[in-house]
Design a protein around this motif. Structure first.
Motif, PDB file in Angstrom:
ATOM      1  N   ALA A 139       0.460  -1.013  -0.466  1.00 42.92           N
ATOM      2  CA  ALA A 139       0.231  -0.136   0.416  1.00 42.92           C
ATOM      3  C   ALA A 139       0.850   1.344   0.205  1.00 42.92           C
ATOM      4  O   ALA A 139       0.234   2.416  -0.330  1.00 42.92           O
ATOM      5  CB  ALA A 139      -0.944   0.063   1.564  1.00 42.92           C
ATOM      6  N   ASP A 143       0.292   5.033  -2.177  1.00 42.40           N
ATOM      7  CA  ASP A 143      -0.424   5.025  -2.543  1.00 42.40           C
ATOM      8  C   ASP A 143      -2.197   5.489  -1.114  1.00 42.40           C
ATOM      9  O   ASP A 143      -2.297   4.232  -0.723  1.00 42.40           O
ATOM     10  CB  ASP A 143      -1.214   3.769  -3.064  1.00 42.40           C
ATOM     11  N   ASP A 144      -2.183   6.757  -1.015  1.00 44.42           N
ATOM     12  CA  ASP A 144      -3.126   6.709  -0.045  1.00 44.42           C
ATOM     13  C   ASP A 144      -3.956   6.102   0.356  1.00 44.42           C
ATOM     14  O   ASP A 144      -5.393   6.300   1.575  1.00 44.42           O
ATOM     15  CB  ASP A 144      -3.469   8.578   0.119  1.00 44.42           C
ATOM     16  N   ALA A 145      -5.115   5.888  -1.023  1.00 46.07           N
ATOM     17  CA  ALA A 145      -6.593   5.072  -1.072  1.00 46.07           C
ATOM     18  C   ALA A 145      -6.095   3.631  -0.526  1.00 46.07           C
ATOM     19  O   ALA A 145      -6.688   3.515   0.522  1.00 46.07           O
ATOM     20  CB  ALA A 145      -6.814   5.343  -2.216  1.00 46.07           C
ATOM     21  N   LYS A 146      -4.573   2.701  -0.627  1.00 47.78           N
ATOM     22  CA  LYS A 146      -4.817   1.498  -0.487  1.00 47.78           C
ATOM     23  C   LYS A 146      -4.638   1.621   0.855  1.00 47.78           C
ATOM     24  O   LYS A 146      -5.059   0.611   1.804  1.00 47.78           O
ATOM     25  CB  LYS A 146      -3.441   0.730  -1.130  1.00 47.78           C
ATOM     26  N   ALA A 174      -5.434   3.503   2.922  1.00 47.80           N
ATOM     27  CA  ALA A 174      -6.316   4.145   4.012  1.00 47.80           C
ATOM     28  C   ALA A 174      -7.452   2.793   3.897  1.00 47.80           C
ATOM     29  O   ALA A 174      -7.867   2.324   4.739  1.00 47.80           O
ATOM     30  CB  ALA A 174      -7.010   5.436   3.700  1.00 47.80           C
ATOM     31  N   GLU A 175      -7.606   2.183   2.771  1.00 52.98           N
ATOM     32  CA  GLU A 175      -8.373   0.414   3.093  1.00 52.98           C
ATOM     33  C   GLU A 175      -7.307  -0.475   3.951  1.00 52.98           C
ATOM     34  O   GLU A 175      -8.134  -1.079   4.654  1.00 52.98           O
ATOM     35  CB  GLU A 175      -8.132   0.279   1.710  1.00 52.98           C
TER      36      GLU A 175
END
Length: 177
Positions: A76, A79-82, A84-85
């Motif tokens: 992750a 990659d901010d989205a990953k 957070a996920e």
């Protein structure tokens, strides 16, 4: 005056070039090869030690809690989205960054270690190192002999390290009794 300086520099260059060729023409001895092989083995063992240190940093990290979580964060990372996920905490980010910094410094650390062996130790001199390096490039039989020496020295050092580890494990077991 410039012409005199250029003329002098020109002959100095050819003088150094002839000296370098004369030095390179000197045959490589078994002692030279042994010194070179020793540097290569010591560097290899240093890399193994640092790799083990990195492995321990990952597996024994209290914040990241082992290799599986490390791999999640690694996948992750950036990659901010990953991130957070994967629910990567700030504490985990900081711990991962320490590991990443160590990992990124390893190559320079190895270069510095090997350079130190060549320039600042009694293991080999710069001229012998360069002579063997040139001979290895020019003569496949020298490379073959060197590779054989490296393998032999590496096996010997690995056996010594294994015996020392066994001795350490035995001492630790006795201390635990």
């Amino acid at each position: 005056m410039k012409k005199v300086l250029l003329f002098g520099a020109f002959f100095a260059f050819f003088g150094m070039n002839a000296f370098a060729q004369e030095e390179a023409a000197e045959p490589v001895t078994d002692e030279d090869l042994t010194q070179y092989a020793t540097v290569e083995v010591m560097t290899s063992l240093y890399v193994e030690d640092k790799t083990e240190e990195l492995r321990n940093m990952i597996l024994n990290n209290d914040v990241i809690d082992g290799g599986a979580r490390y791999n999640e964060i690694k996948a992750a990372w950036g990659d901010d989205a990953k991130m957070a996920e994967a629910e990567v905490t700030e504490e985990e980010k900081a711990a991962y960054q320490v590991i990443l910094d160590f990992q990124n410094s390893l190559q320079q650390s190895v270069v510095d270690y090997k350079t130190g062996l060549i320039t600042e130790s009694d293991v080999i001199t710069v001229s012998v190192y360069n002579k063997v390096l040139a001979a290895v490039k020019d003569d496949p039989s020298v490379k073959e002999k060197l590779d054989s020496m490296i393998l032999s020295i590496k096996e010997e050092k690995d056996a010594e390290r294994a015996a020392a580890k066994e001795d350490g494990d035995a001492e630790a077991a006795e201390d635990g009794k």
